[in-house]
Design a protein around this motif. Structure first.
Motif, PDB file in Angstrom:
ATOM      1  N   TYR B  99       0.834  -1.214   0.000  1.00 20.50           N
ATOM      2  CA  TYR B  99       0.000   0.000   0.000  1.00 20.50           C
ATOM      3  C   TYR B  99       0.863   1.256   0.000  1.00 20.50           C
ATOM      4  O   TYR B  99       0.565   2.230  -0.690  1.00 20.50           O
ATOM      5  CB  TYR B  99      -0.912  -0.056   1.226  1.00 20.50           C
ATOM      6  N   GLN B 100       1.977   1.219   0.769  1.00 20.47           N
ATOM      7  CA  GLN B 100       2.873   2.387   0.822  1.00 20.47           C
ATOM      8  C   GLN B 100       3.561   2.629  -0.526  1.00 20.47           C
ATOM      9  O   GLN B 100       3.977   3.735  -0.821  1.00 20.47           O
ATOM     10  CB  GLN B 100       3.943   2.167   1.906  1.00 20.47           C
ATOM     11  N   GLY B 106      -3.305  10.245 -10.667  1.00 20.16           N
ATOM     12  CA  GLY B 106      -4.112   9.832 -11.802  1.00 20.16           C
ATOM     13  C   GLY B 106      -5.305   8.976 -11.420  1.00 20.16           C
ATOM     14  O   GLY B 106      -6.003   9.268 -10.449  1.00 20.16           O
ATOM     15  N   VAL B 107      -5.478   7.884 -12.163  1.00 22.54           N
ATOM     16  CA  VAL B 107      -6.653   7.034 -11.982  1.00 22.54           C
ATOM     17  C   VAL B 107      -6.652   6.396 -10.596  1.00 22.54           C
ATOM     18  O   VAL B 107      -7.705   6.104 -10.030  1.00 22.54           O
ATOM     19  CB  VAL B 107      -6.720   5.958 -13.097  1.00 22.54           C
ATOM     20  N   SER B 110      -8.716   8.185  -8.050  1.00 22.89           N
ATOM     21  CA  SER B 110     -10.145   7.939  -8.235  1.00 22.89           C
ATOM     22  C   SER B 110     -10.550   6.563  -7.695  1.00 22.89           C
ATOM     23  O   SER B 110     -11.586   6.407  -7.051  1.00 22.89           O
ATOM     24  CB  SER B 110     -10.484   8.065  -9.726  1.00 22.89           C
ATOM     25  N   ILE B 111      -9.695   5.561  -7.959  1.00 27.31           N
ATOM     26  CA  ILE B 111      -9.976   4.206  -7.454  1.00 27.31           C
ATOM     27  C   ILE B 111      -9.963   4.200  -5.922  1.00 27.31           C
ATOM     28  O   ILE B 111     -10.873   3.661  -5.283  1.00 27.31           O
ATOM     29  CB  ILE B 111      -8.936   3.200  -8.006  1.00 27.31           C
ATOM     30  N   MET B 112      -8.951   4.858  -5.332  1.00 21.32           N
ATOM     31  CA  MET B 112      -8.853   4.889  -3.874  1.00 21.32           C
ATOM     32  C   MET B 112     -10.045   5.615  -3.255  1.00 21.32           C
ATOM     33  O   MET B 112     -10.547   5.216  -2.206  1.00 21.32           O
ATOM     34  CB  MET B 112      -7.557   5.586  -3.429  1.00 21.32           C
ATOM     35  N   ALA B 113     -10.506   6.679  -3.913  1.00 20.08           N
ATOM     36  CA  ALA B 113     -11.660   7.420  -3.387  1.00 20.08           C
ATOM     37  C   ALA B 113     -12.885   6.514  -3.319  1.00 20.08           C
ATOM     38  O   ALA B 113     -13.625   6.515  -2.327  1.00 20.08           O
ATOM     39  CB  ALA B 113     -11.935   8.643  -4.256  1.00 20.08           C
ATOM     40  N   ALA B 114     -13.067   5.714  -4.379  1.00 22.86           N
ATOM     41  CA  ALA B 114     -14.220   4.810  -4.403  1.00 22.86           C
ATOM     42  C   ALA B 114     -14.077   3.733  -3.338  1.00 22.86           C
ATOM     43  O   ALA B 114     -15.053   3.370  -2.663  1.00 22.86           O
ATOM     44  CB  ALA B 114     -14.356   4.179  -5.781  1.00 22.86           C
ATOM     45  N   ILE B 115     -12.851   3.235  -3.148  1.00 23.15           N
ATOM     46  CA  ILE B 115     -12.638   2.193  -2.137  1.00 23.15           C
ATOM     47  C   ILE B 115     -12.878   2.758  -0.732  1.00 23.15           C
ATOM     48  O   ILE B 115     -13.423   2.077   0.138  1.00 23.15           O
ATOM     49  CB  ILE B 115     -11.226   1.575  -2.275  1.00 23.15           C
ATOM     50  N   ARG B 116     -12.515   4.031  -0.524  1.00 28.33           N
ATOM     51  CA  ARG B 116     -12.777   4.649   0.787  1.00 28.33           C
ATOM     52  C   ARG B 116     -14.272   4.785   1.042  1.00 28.33           C
ATOM     53  O   ARG B 116     -14.732   4.630   2.178  1.00 28.33           O
ATOM     54  CB  ARG B 116     -12.094   6.009   0.864  1.00 28.33           C
ATOM     55  N   ALA B 117     -15.027   5.062  -0.026  1.00 31.18           N
ATOM     56  CA  ALA B 117     -16.487   5.123   0.134  1.00 31.18           C
ATOM     57  C   ALA B 117     -17.021   3.749   0.510  1.00 31.18           C
ATOM     58  O   ALA B 117     -17.910   3.617   1.366  1.00 31.18           O
ATOM     59  CB  ALA B 117     -17.136   5.627  -1.143  1.00 31.18           C
TER      60      ALA B 117
END
Lengths: 183, 182
Positions: B99-100, B106-107, B110-117
């Motif tokens: 993870y580190q 970039g993309v 966006s992917i991490m934002a969705a996973i946080r949701a």
């Protein structure tokens, strides 16, 4: 490293009633250690991907982020201490404390409390991911992120109602995130 | 096979294949310790499992310590305990290092934002199931609501609320016992 060790020692001894009761403690303690809400959200997602107790996973994650391998080991060891203390103690005095009604009574108080506590943590994460703000105090600068709201709703529904494996749900969220980026 | 080795192996495999910890690993433990190796009887296993849920700390580890100690003393306790936590520690360490290394641009943002949701959704779901199984009367609903509001408005810290909830639990139980006696 000593701070993290002591923090997880405290979390362990206060951690009655399973992983989610502990997670709300971890959320607040990690904030004082300097962890962001984003990093906490990522921890919770990783916890869905990796097998094992939430407390062990969290201790390893925080330790690794803030000090590397040895801090991770120290944090994990700290969260294990209560089990190693109480089990031999109980076995030793088993005959004398057969009536452990007070332990059940404590749990009767903590279980409902942990429902409220974890809901508060969930709200914090929702404020960040869906509204882009840290806490209710910043409501003026809130802006709605439709794709995050959609992911949150869909994942909640599939998890609460159908108990879909979290690994698939995280993959699904990732795919939605990628699609939204290229739209 | 030596008892310590069996204990270590049983908890190691159970720990590797159970997500989200807790007592999801119980069926696997039962199958191996009771049916396959005959190290303990089913009733004792369940008794200690119930008991381990009432102690502070990591439930799966407390369970491993109880059964390990029952089956083979302190050495058994250590063997089972290490087996129970080793998979989570090693796998989470590897995952955190990976993870580190993920570049945050970039993309991937966006992917991490969705996973946080999604991560927020898991917590709502956890709150929902905790509420469904534990909020049975007015007292427990009030307690949950108070903890939620006090946390949201930053009026009390989680450790304070947990200690307070434990005290409330004891007081309620004492009142009930008094009422039952009277």
């Amino acid at each position: 490293m000593i701070t993290i060790f002591l923090t997880f020692l405290k979390i362990g001894f206060l951690g009655f009633g399973g992983g989610y009761a502990m997670l709300s403690l971890i959320f607040q303690e990690s904030e004082t250690l300097g962890m962001t809400v984003q990093q906490f959200a990522d921890l919770n997602a990783l916890d869905g991907l990796i097998p094992g107790p939430i407390a062990i996973n969290s201790a390893t994650y925080l330790g690794q982020l803030y000090g590397g391998f040895w801090t991770a080991l120290a944090a994990t060891a700290a969260v294990c201490v209560p089990s190693l203390v109480f089990v031999p103690l109980y076995m030793h005095f088993e005959q004398r404390i057969n009536d452990n009604w007070f332990l059940t009574a404590i749990l009767d108080g903590i279980k409902p409390a942990s429902a409220g506590l974890i809901l508060a943590v969930a709200l914090s994460l929702m404020l960040l991911t869906v509204f882009g703000i840290n806490g209710l105090g910043a409501w003026r600068s809130a802006h709605l992120d439709w794709s995050s709201l959609l992911v949150l709703g869909v994942v909640f529904f599939l998890d609460a109602k159908y108990h879909v494996n979290p690994v698939w749900l995280i993959l699904l969220a990732g795919v939605i995130g990628a699609v939204v980026y290229y739209l | 096979m030596h008892k310590n080795w069996i204990l270590f192996k049983v908890y190691l495999t159970a720990g590797t294949f159970t997500f989200s910890g807790g007592m999801a690993m119980l069926p696997m433990i039962e199958r191996q310790l009771v049916n396959q190796y005959h190290l303990i009887d089913r009733d004792t296993l369940y008794e200690y499992t119930t008991l381990s849920q009432t102690f502070p700390g990591v439930i799966a580890l407390t369970n491993a310590c109880f059964l390990g100690k029952k089956i083979n003393g302190t050495k058994g306790m250590i063997a089972a305990g290490i087996g129970a936590i080793l998979p989570a520690f090693v796998l989470m360490l590897a995952a955190t290092i990976a993870y580190q290394l993920i570049p945050q641009k970039g993309v991937i943002i966006s992917i991490m934002a969705a996973i946080r949701a999604a991560s927020a959704a898991f917590l709502f779901s956890a709150a929902y199931s905790l509420a469904r199984y534990n909020l049975r009367d007015a007292a427990s609903i009030l307690l949950a609501l108070a903890c939620f509001l006090l946390t949201v408005f930053n009026l009390a810290s989680a450790p304070t609320l947990i200690v307070a909830a434990a005290v409330v639990g004891i007081l309620l139980s004492v009142t009930k016992r008094r009422a039952a006696k009277a």
